[in-house]
Each structure stands twice: as structure tokens, then as C-alpha cells.
Write an enzyme that holds these catalytic residues in place. Structure first.
Site, PDB file in Angstrom:
ATOM      1  N   ARG A  82      -1.435  11.340   8.963  1.00  0.00           N
ATOM      2  CA  ARG A  82      -2.050  10.514   7.671  1.00  0.00           C
ATOM      3  C   ARG A  82      -2.648  11.225   6.769  1.00  0.00           C
ATOM      4  O   ARG A  82      -3.748  10.808   6.116  1.00  0.00           O
ATOM      5  CB  ARG A  82      -3.008   9.413   8.084  1.00  0.00           C
ATOM      6  CG  ARG A  82      -2.228   8.193   8.835  1.00  0.00           C
ATOM      7  CD  ARG A  82      -1.736   7.273   7.651  1.00  0.00           C
ATOM      8  NE  ARG A  82      -1.092   6.056   8.634  1.00  0.00           N
ATOM      9  CZ  ARG A  82      -1.239   5.057   8.982  1.00  0.00           C
ATOM     10  NH1 ARG A  82      -2.344   4.497   8.573  1.00  0.00           N
ATOM     11  NH2 ARG A  82      -0.488   4.039   9.669  1.00  0.00           N
ATOM     12  N   ARG A  84      -5.638   7.397   2.377  1.00  0.00           N
ATOM     13  CA  ARG A  84      -6.992   6.646   1.368  1.00  0.00           C
ATOM     14  C   ARG A  84      -7.913   7.508   1.398  1.00  0.00           C
ATOM     15  O   ARG A  84      -9.183   7.312   1.051  1.00  0.00           O
ATOM     16  CB  ARG A  84      -7.141   5.481   2.322  1.00  0.00           C
ATOM     17  CG  ARG A  84      -6.143   4.295   1.775  1.00  0.00           C
ATOM     18  CD  ARG A  84      -6.023   3.246   2.648  1.00  0.00           C
ATOM     19  NE  ARG A  84      -5.837   3.597   4.078  1.00  0.00           N
ATOM     20  CZ  ARG A  84      -5.625   2.776   5.283  1.00  0.00           C
ATOM     21  NH1 ARG A  84      -6.233   1.389   4.909  1.00  0.00           N
ATOM     22  NH2 ARG A  84      -5.561   3.096   6.370  1.00  0.00           N
ATOM     23  N   ARG A 137      -2.118   4.920  -5.786  1.00  0.00           N
ATOM     24  CA  ARG A 137      -2.077   3.718  -5.115  1.00  0.00           C
ATOM     25  C   ARG A 137      -2.578   2.515  -6.163  1.00  0.00           C
ATOM     26  O   ARG A 137      -2.112   1.303  -5.715  1.00  0.00           O
ATOM     27  CB  ARG A 137      -2.842   3.896  -3.779  1.00  0.00           C
ATOM     28  CG  ARG A 137      -2.864   2.613  -3.028  1.00  0.00           C
ATOM     29  CD  ARG A 137      -1.694   2.193  -2.359  1.00  0.00           C
ATOM     30  NE  ARG A 137      -1.863   1.122  -1.378  1.00  0.00           N
ATOM     31  CZ  ARG A 137      -2.087   0.139  -1.825  1.00  0.00           C
ATOM     32  NH1 ARG A 137      -2.131  -0.436  -3.092  1.00  0.00           N
ATOM     33  NH2 ARG A 137      -2.477  -1.190  -0.865  1.00  0.00           N
ATOM     34  N   ASP A 168       6.397   4.750   5.722  1.00  0.00           N
ATOM     35  CA  ASP A 168       5.950   4.066   6.733  1.00  0.00           C
ATOM     36  C   ASP A 168       6.949   3.721   7.795  1.00  0.00           C
ATOM     37  O   ASP A 168       8.016   3.733   7.766  1.00  0.00           O
ATOM     38  CB  ASP A 168       5.260   2.559   6.479  1.00  0.00           C
ATOM     39  CG  ASP A 168       4.312   2.112   7.443  1.00  0.00           C
ATOM     40  OD1 ASP A 168       2.996   2.205   7.341  1.00  0.00           O
ATOM     41  OD2 ASP A 168       4.670   1.333   8.383  1.00  0.00           O
ATOM     42  N   TYR A 179       5.720  -4.912  16.829  1.00  0.00           N
ATOM     43  CA  TYR A 179       5.347  -5.379  15.489  1.00  0.00           C
ATOM     44  C   TYR A 179       6.480  -6.497  14.932  1.00  0.00           C
ATOM     45  O   TYR A 179       5.989  -7.541  14.583  1.00  0.00           O
ATOM     46  CB  TYR A 179       5.721  -4.275  14.154  1.00  0.00           C
ATOM     47  CG  TYR A 179       4.378  -3.371  14.079  1.00  0.00           C
ATOM     48  CD1 TYR A 179       3.258  -3.659  13.441  1.00  0.00           C
ATOM     49  CD2 TYR A 179       4.335  -2.186  14.709  1.00  0.00           C
ATOM     50  CE1 TYR A 179       2.038  -2.950  13.453  1.00  0.00           C
ATOM     51  CE2 TYR A 179       3.112  -1.201  14.660  1.00  0.00           C
ATOM     52  CZ  TYR A 179       2.151  -1.822  14.058  1.00  0.00           C
ATOM     53  OH  TYR A 179       1.153  -0.781  14.004  1.00  0.00           O
TER      54      TYR A 179
END
Ligand code: CP3
Length: 343
Positions: free
Chosen positions: A23, A27, A36, A72, A149
Site C-alpha cells: 500500500r 492515503r 484522489r 485493486d 468478497y
């Protein structure tokens, strides 16, 4: 190009320990927020110029030894025909969970060069922009993690629906996992053909399985992927998160490198795994909040343990947390390089 990362993956001698961070494009970086703030997360994944821009940010800001494609693990599932949404607070949501034969039958194996062409275009763009810098890592989810998922309809704590299908409807479970596996093989091969120089398979939720269930319901699909993708000739990293009890099984995946989370002691893991496989990891992401001297001591221990391995790629034991001060991420890269003897 700096090939230290690729050499470590292949078990070749390196001048110093290479590092990248799971990652690393994300963020915790203000530069990520700037990009973003103009688009949704999925729009960012689907716009090659922007996805390439955020991929390059940590390479330039932190000085890591590899770039990882910004995307992703869930986008191929959307391409298979399962509508996907990202909600600001809840994370990923599949509003139509896959729980019966009809739903599995409706999924298809997408053609990466048409239905996932934005990923392939991002890779091609990145290879041009990274030319003399660092190698590019492509990736996918592992079938078990991806299936959770689809079956749960999003993130989960207990994985009840997934285990229910595994135990009560094993044929349905196997049909779903076979389709996801076929999709993943085609997808990873296409990434390598487009220019990805290493591939990581993320099995984020493997650690919720008992070892026997991992061996029966998760590992065989990973083995099938790795043996099918191996001929592409790029190193393959398998990361079974929370997988300390699954190490001996994970070794049979066929991966060149095993990713290790922080719950296992690296020296112990290396002793157990032996010299057939390289390792990646394994600093606790929260350790980046330690004062600099304590962080240095921990990094030093991991670097020293890694020197006993066939090859070692330094990384965190899971993704970097959004709360991490960017200067601490920068510091960890400097520490790994200095403590492992980079000139
Ligand atoms: O590592 C990188 O820098 C490359 C980019 C990358 C992302 N997701 C970007 C992302 C990679 C390799 C992933 C993989 C991924 N995605 C995994 C496996 C790794 C892991 O963390 O175990 C999983 C389980 C997912 C699914 C996913 N995507 C979740 C659960 C979430 C929401 C929770 C969270 O961590 O934010 C995402 C969203 C996501 N993927 C973000 C990023 C940067 C945050 C989205 C935003 O900007 O709002």
C-alpha cells in the site's frame, strides 16, 4: 535500472536489502489525496494516467526499490460480472453476493486486453516511465480471498457465509473457485506480457482457515495459478496474511518468495523454510509509529534475520496504515538501506 529487488526474489546475492511497502501508494501520502480528491477510487484505478501517477509517487518520495501497480484485487471480479462499489466508510461492497449455482454460472472469465485493458495500459505506461528506475510489480488476489468478497458481499469478520458454502455446498464452492482461478491465471499472464516484472498474489484472509481447510480449500488454487504463470518467467510472491501456522503448506505453493506478516519471528520463519524460497516482510505496520531509535533496532533485527534467508525483500507485515507520518515511511527505507550496507 535498479534490479536489487528482482535479484533478491530470485535468491541471487544483492549489495543491500531491497525494500518496498505494501500500500505504498495510498492515503498516508498527501500527494495521493491530491489526486484522489478529484475522482472516486474506482475512477482512479480505471484512468491509466492517474493510476500511473500515484504508482510513481512513493518511488520518487520514499526511494523504494520497486513500484507496485496501483489498482485493486477486486477489479477482475467486477470484470467477471459482479457489480462492485467502494463506500467511503464500509470499503468494498458487492451488492449481489454470489451464493448459488445460477450466480456462479453468470460469471465469466474476462479477456484482460478488453475488459481489464485499463490495467494493461497502466502497466505499459508505467514501464515507459519507470524505464531507468525500479522494477514494476503486478498483482492479483488469491482465489480464496477473492471468493470471500463475492460470497460475503464485502468485507467480513467471521467469514460465515464462505465457510458455510465450503462445508455445506463444496461443489458450488469449487465451481466458484475454479472460475476465479481461471480468471486470475489469464489476468496475471496478461500483466506479465504487458510488462509487470514480478507478481504478488495477496491471500489477505488465508489466516482465518484451519491448516487442513487451507490445504483443501485455498492452497490448491494458488498452486494451479503459480504453475500456470511460472512459464512467464517473472518472480512470484505469495503472501498469506496471518499465515504463521500455514508456512510449511505455503512453501508448497511454488512461489519464489513468501510474504510474511509480523506475527511470525523472521529468524524462526527462515529456519523453518530453509534455503529453497526467498522471504518478504515483516515489520508490524504500527512499528512506524515508534520513536526513531526503537524503530531502528527493530529494522536492524529484521535485516539481520533476512541475511540468513535465500533472499530477503524488506516490507511491512501488511499494508501501511493511513495514519502513518510519511517521514517515518521515508525513515524506514533509509534505515533498511543503511543497516544492510547500501553504499
Ligand atoms: O499496494 C499498493 O500500493 C497498490 C495498490 C493496492 C490497493 N489495494 C489500493 C487501495 C493493492 C495492492 C491493493 C490490494 C487489496 N485490495 C487487498 C490485498 C492487500 C491487503 O490489504 O490485504 C485487499 C484485501 C483489497 C480490498 C480493498 N480495497 C479493501 C478492503 C479496501 C478498503 C479498505 C482500505 O484499506 O481502504 C480497498 C480500498 C483501497 N485499495 C484503497 C487503496 C489505496 C483505499 C481507497 C481510497 O483511496 O479511498
Amino acid at each position: 535500472m535498479n534490479t536489487t529487488f528482482l535479484q533478491a526474489c530470485r535468491g541471487e546475492k544483492t549489495d543491500y536489502t531491497p525494500i518496498w511497502i505494501m500500500r505504498q501508494a495510498g492515503r498516508y501520502l498527501p500527494e495521493y489525496h491530491t489526486v484522489r480528491s478529484k475522482v472516486t477510487f474506482l475512477e482512479l484505478c480505471k484512468t491509466p494516467e492517474l493510476a500511473a501517477e500515484v504508482t510513481l509517487q512513493p518511488v520518487d518520495i520514499l526511494g523504494v526499490d520497486a513500484a507496485i501497480l496501483f489498482s485493486d484485487i477486486l477489479v477482475p471480479l467486477e470484470a467477471m460480472g459482479a457489480p462492485l462499489e467502494f463506500h467511503e466508510k464500509r470499503g468494498p461492497v458487492f451488492p449481489e453476493p454470489i451464493r448459488d449455482q445460477a450466480a456462479v454460472a453468470k460469471l465469466h472469465v474476462p479477456d484482460p486486453e478488453t475488459e481489464l485493458v485499463y490495467v494493461m495500459d497502466t502497466i505499459r505506461l508505467l514501464r515507459k516511465e519507470l524505464a531507468d528506475k525500479v522494477p514494476l510489480i503486478g498483482f492479483s488476489g488469491a482465489p480464496f480471498t477473492l471468493a470471500t468478497y463475492l460470497i460475503e458481499g464485502g468485507s467480513s469478520k467471521a467469514y460465515f457465509e464462505t465457510k458455510k458454502m465450503m462445508y455445506a455446498a463444496p461443489e458450488l464452492y469449487r465451481a466458484l473457485l475454479d472460475k476465479i482461478t481461471d480468471c486470475t491465471i489469464t489476468y496475471l499472464k496478461a500483466q506479465a506480457a504487458a510488462g509487470a516484472q514480478a507478481l504478488q498474489i495477496f491471500d489477505s484472509w488465508a489466516g482465518v482457515l484451519a491448516p487442513d481447510d487451507f490445504a483443501e480449500f485455498a492452497l490448491p488454487y494458488v498452486q494451479r495459478i503459480i504453475s500456470a504463470v511460472k512459464p512467464a518467467g517473472v518472480p512470484i510472491i505469495y503472501f498469506a496474511n496471518n499465515g504463521a501456522t500455514l508456512l510449511d503448506l505455503s512453501k508448497t505453493s511454488g512461489a519464489d518468495v513468501l510474504g510474511l506478516d509480523w506475527r511470525v519471528n523472521l529468524a524462526d520463519a527462515v529456519a523453518r523454510l530453509g534455503q529453497d524460497v526467498a522471504v518478504q516482510g515483516n515489520l508490524d505496520p504500527c512499528a512506524l509509529l515508534l520513536p526513531a531509535d526503537k524503530l531502528e533496532a527493530r529494522v536492524g533485527r529484521i535485516v539481520a534475520a533476512g541475511k540468513q534467508a535465500r533472499g530477503h525483500v524488506f516490507n511491512l507485515g501488511h499494508g501501511i496504515l493511513p495514519e502513518t507520518p510519511p517521514e517515518k515511511a521515508k525513515l524506514v527505507v533509509e534505515l533498511v538501506h543503511r543497516l544492510s550496507g547500501k553504499a
